[in-house]
Design an enzyme around this catalytic site. Structure first.
Site, PDB file in Angstrom:
ATOM      1  N   GLU A   1      -0.281  -3.847  12.297  1.00  0.00           N
ATOM      2  CA  GLU A   1       0.260  -3.516  10.099  1.00  0.00           C
ATOM      3  C   GLU A   1       1.332  -4.071  11.197  1.00  0.00           C
ATOM      4  O   GLU A   1       2.635  -4.488  10.088  1.00  0.00           O
ATOM      5  CB  GLU A   1      -0.320  -1.991  10.606  1.00  0.00           C
ATOM      6  CG  GLU A   1       0.839  -1.185   8.904  1.00  0.00           C
ATOM      7  CD  GLU A   1       0.559  -0.467   8.789  1.00  0.00           C
ATOM      8  OE1 GLU A   1      -0.426   0.240   7.932  1.00  0.00           O
ATOM      9  OE2 GLU A   1       1.137   0.841   9.455  1.00  0.00           O
TER      10      GLU A   1
ATOM     11  N   HIS B   1       0.409  -1.249  -0.246  1.00  0.00           N
ATOM     12  CA  HIS B   1       0.165   0.298  -0.278  1.00  0.00           C
ATOM     13  C   HIS B   1       1.226   0.890  -0.221  1.00  0.00           C
ATOM     14  O   HIS B   1       1.890   0.959   0.138  1.00  0.00           O
ATOM     15  CB  HIS B   1      -1.349   0.246   1.088  1.00  0.00           C
ATOM     16  CG  HIS B   1      -0.025   0.820   2.327  1.00  0.00           C
ATOM     17  ND1 HIS B   1      -1.134   0.752   4.081  1.00  0.00           N
ATOM     18  CD2 HIS B   1       0.893   0.385   3.127  1.00  0.00           C
ATOM     19  CE1 HIS B   1      -0.130   1.087   4.655  1.00  0.00           C
ATOM     20  NE2 HIS B   1       1.113   0.234   4.264  1.00  0.00           N
TER      21      HIS B   1
ATOM     22  N   HIS C   1       5.095   0.356   0.151  1.00  0.00           N
ATOM     23  CA  HIS C   1       6.121  -1.152   0.459  1.00  0.00           C
ATOM     24  C   HIS C   1       4.837  -1.645   0.874  1.00  0.00           C
ATOM     25  O   HIS C   1       3.543  -1.641   0.132  1.00  0.00           O
ATOM     26  CB  HIS C   1       6.942   0.512   1.680  1.00  0.00           C
ATOM     27  CG  HIS C   1       5.647   0.961   2.216  1.00  0.00           C
ATOM     28  ND1 HIS C   1       4.665   2.138   1.824  1.00  0.00           N
ATOM     29  CD2 HIS C   1       4.904   0.277   3.477  1.00  0.00           C
ATOM     30  CE1 HIS C   1       3.749   2.850   2.802  1.00  0.00           C
ATOM     31  NE2 HIS C   1       3.795   1.868   3.729  1.00  0.00           N
TER      32      HIS C   1
ATOM     33  N   ASP D   1      -4.856 -10.681   0.671  1.00  0.00           N
ATOM     34  CA  ASP D   1      -3.357 -11.220   0.416  1.00  0.00           C
ATOM     35  C   ASP D   1      -2.620 -11.611  -1.129  1.00  0.00           C
ATOM     36  O   ASP D   1      -3.489 -11.644  -2.134  1.00  0.00           O
ATOM     37  CB  ASP D   1      -3.679 -13.035   0.848  1.00  0.00           C
ATOM     38  CG  ASP D   1      -1.999 -13.362   0.923  1.00  0.00           C
ATOM     39  OD1 ASP D   1      -1.170 -12.355   1.578  1.00  0.00           O
ATOM     40  OD2 ASP D   1      -2.468 -14.625   0.980  1.00  0.00           O
ATOM     41  N   HIS D   2      -1.526 -10.925  -0.846  1.00  0.00           N
ATOM     42  CA  HIS D   2      -0.491 -10.428  -1.995  1.00  0.00           C
ATOM     43  C   HIS D   2      -1.459  -9.498  -3.168  1.00  0.00           C
ATOM     44  O   HIS D   2      -0.352  -9.801  -4.142  1.00  0.00           O
ATOM     45  CB  HIS D   2      -0.500 -12.296  -2.648  1.00  0.00           C
ATOM     46  CG  HIS D   2       0.783 -12.848  -1.536  1.00  0.00           C
ATOM     47  ND1 HIS D   2       0.829 -12.869  -0.494  1.00  0.00           N
ATOM     48  CD2 HIS D   2       1.555 -13.090  -2.247  1.00  0.00           C
ATOM     49  CE1 HIS D   2       1.910 -13.998   0.177  1.00  0.00           C
ATOM     50  NE2 HIS D   2       2.211 -13.393  -0.821  1.00  0.00           N
TER      51      HIS D   2
ATOM     52  N   CYS E   1       5.619   6.887   4.475  1.00  0.00           N
ATOM     53  CA  CYS E   1       4.500   6.363   3.903  1.00  0.00           C
ATOM     54  C   CYS E   1       3.294   6.853   2.485  1.00  0.00           C
ATOM     55  O   CYS E   1       2.257   5.761   2.038  1.00  0.00           O
ATOM     56  CB  CYS E   1       3.333   5.882   5.142  1.00  0.00           C
ATOM     57  SG  CYS E   1       3.869   5.383   6.089  1.00  0.00           S
TER      58      CYS E   1
ATOM     59  N   HIS F   1       3.462  -5.066   3.443  1.00  0.00           N
ATOM     60  CA  HIS F   1       3.813  -5.748   5.520  1.00  0.00           C
ATOM     61  C   HIS F   1       3.025  -6.466   5.518  1.00  0.00           C
ATOM     62  O   HIS F   1       1.695  -7.476   4.542  1.00  0.00           O
ATOM     63  CB  HIS F   1       2.463  -5.115   6.655  1.00  0.00           C
ATOM     64  CG  HIS F   1       3.002  -2.910   6.756  1.00  0.00           C
ATOM     65  ND1 HIS F   1       3.953  -2.337   7.573  1.00  0.00           N
ATOM     66  CD2 HIS F   1       2.149  -1.533   5.637  1.00  0.00           C
ATOM     67  CE1 HIS F   1       3.958  -1.142   7.042  1.00  0.00           C
ATOM     68  NE2 HIS F   1       2.600  -0.449   6.332  1.00  0.00           N
TER      69      HIS F   1
END
Lengths: 136, 136, 136, 136, 136, 136
Positions: C126, C16, C41, C81-82, C35, C43
């Site tokens: 996070e 994100h 980037h 996810d991913h 950010c 998490h």
């Protein structure tokens, strides 16, 4: 280029008791204490599998961790998870399920399934405070 | 001054299976899946006990965590640790040892042992992924 | 009998960036710092879902955690996810993916899927140092 | 929209002993045991600060965790970290540094620094096994 | 006196996708699965740097962990943190950012910065379940 | 059969400061920074003891972890726990208590107590971010 190790952590839950049928009840109690309780107790086992080799130029992997995870799932987790290691787990038949012996049994299951040029090591955590590494 | 909660984390290892004798084998299998396996499996349980009250002016404590830890040790750990919760644990006689029911049983053991003006709550972790809190 | 809460922990990995298109580039940079980096980037998100209710007399469960886990898998993990939460995740369309907003979106996905008499709460981690709880 | 809580975890290391100068040496020893040892011992404290409010429509934040982290750093970590809590920490002057009293002191430091419409809560972990929450 | 190893754990968050431009889209999808998703995903990377040598008689250190931490911060974290490892990180230009390749790149960055008589090893955790160690 | 390692994790809390009396106050401050603060600070130390050997055919153990745990308790924990390592711990007399030096002292305590055919290694965690391994 030097060799690199990859680690894959998996998890299973199992019951066991520590007992050597060649020893007397008193000796078993002296050696294993409450771990010898007749009706079993159990653990959340954390299994870490370490595979060492060279990085493949095409994939950037030593070995695909998805493939490794699937091998562990089929040949270890499906055999040990939610089972009684004294009664239900074929690779432990006749073996006293100490953490040491369980780790060695898992090594012996996985060794033929991993390419021979890759080194294999098993870390098995029985609790946060007790774990083993094979081979050392 | 507002109230403050203290938490004490303890640990025990136990075997169990999930099974309701009022249901058929097929229903037990459908509801509990591999947790119904007949020869038991087990877990490393993490037990967190939360006690809430006012800070004592003399000691600076809500309650001495050493006293709390001793109460948990004598009345819970010595009863549950390295035992089979379907067979060996008197406070669970006739109770299906789901995480919910084990947490409620532990609450019922400890509640009379903690001073009545102190609030009590139990958090019980069966695995890293499954845990309960009672009362919510 | 009082109510009891069950918790189920799941995991997803996503990319994100934090960016509000109604603000200038300078304001976005001032508010979100690194950010706001344009190429994203990511998490490892730890998602904990808490469901509160009464224990069912037959099953000994508030709710079958296997059912809860499957609901989370199908409706949250398979969606997040991913993925890139700014580009690929339909329930976040037009929403700035702060931890707060992601947790609220996950709550809004799961709320209609959980029986109405059960209370629902989302904890979303996070990083080890930053996490949120909704509703508080 | 309901309220949401954000959590920020920080860390400091400090020495202390538990001792009430209004009590005799024998009483201090009876109440605090080895925590009363005269030459101090110490801990790695994990400090978790929880702030509850509504999500800001523009930023998507309850409060910028970077701002929260900076407040904690300047007003708590720079005061407590690598210090002796019986001798060096002004906000604990005359206060017996039990986990309860340290958490309350940190709350009293931070409360005036956080906007009044936001709820504040402190979780302070002295060890993995002992921690407190204020207010409860 | 035998040699001793010191470990320093640091942390960064980054986005990536796994993709080998020399392979077809179908081959990339077959090898990397959802890790090949075009819009990236990301991780909280835990980086552990291990330095081995003899204890300095004057300082009692193998190496000052503050100096080690600063080297990691300037040469690794400031380069990788909150970045896209396929687009933004110069030491990974043209390199497929598998965990193996990222660990080797970090080793190559740090090796010239650590005194030659000290052994260096990198442990890089991509998730709780997947990590690597270089050299093995 | 290859050798196998067992690990036992224990815990103690202690105060210390880093200071070399052969150096000036300015040099001590430059080298140790806030770790040189005169009134001490402290840590929760995690001590992991690793013992390597062959599995005993009768017991299935390399060494009984209960025996190992008792040795650690009597000879290390009872000496270090809730103590000031600069003032109260005989095996550290005249030794600057860096993590390296504390780990070596613990090794020297335990080595004569463990059978000579077993290899011994100490891992000592001062914080989550700083730890050492001896011998490396």
């Amino acid at each position: 280029m030097e060799r690199i190790a990859i680690y894959r952590r998996e998890h299973f839950n199992a019951a066991h008791r520590l007992h050597n049928p060649d020893l007397s009840a008193a000796e078993n109690q002296r050696i294993y204490g409450k771990c010898n309780n007749p009706n079993y107790h159990g653990h959340n086992y954390d299994l870490v599998v370490r595979v060492t080799g060279h990085v493949d130029k095409v994939t950037g992997y030593v070995m695909d961790t998805k493939v490794l995870s699937d091998l562990i799932k089929i040949h270890v987790l499906d055999v040990f998870d939610h089972r009684n290691m004294n009664m239900d787990v074929e690779p432990l038949r006749g073996i006293n399920p100490t953490t040491e012996n369980v780790a060695i049994a898992i090594y012996n299951i996985l060794r033929p399934l991993i390419a021979g040029h890759l080194e294999l090591k098993i870390l098995l955590h029985e609790t946060e405070r007790n774990y083993v590494e094979y081979p050392a």
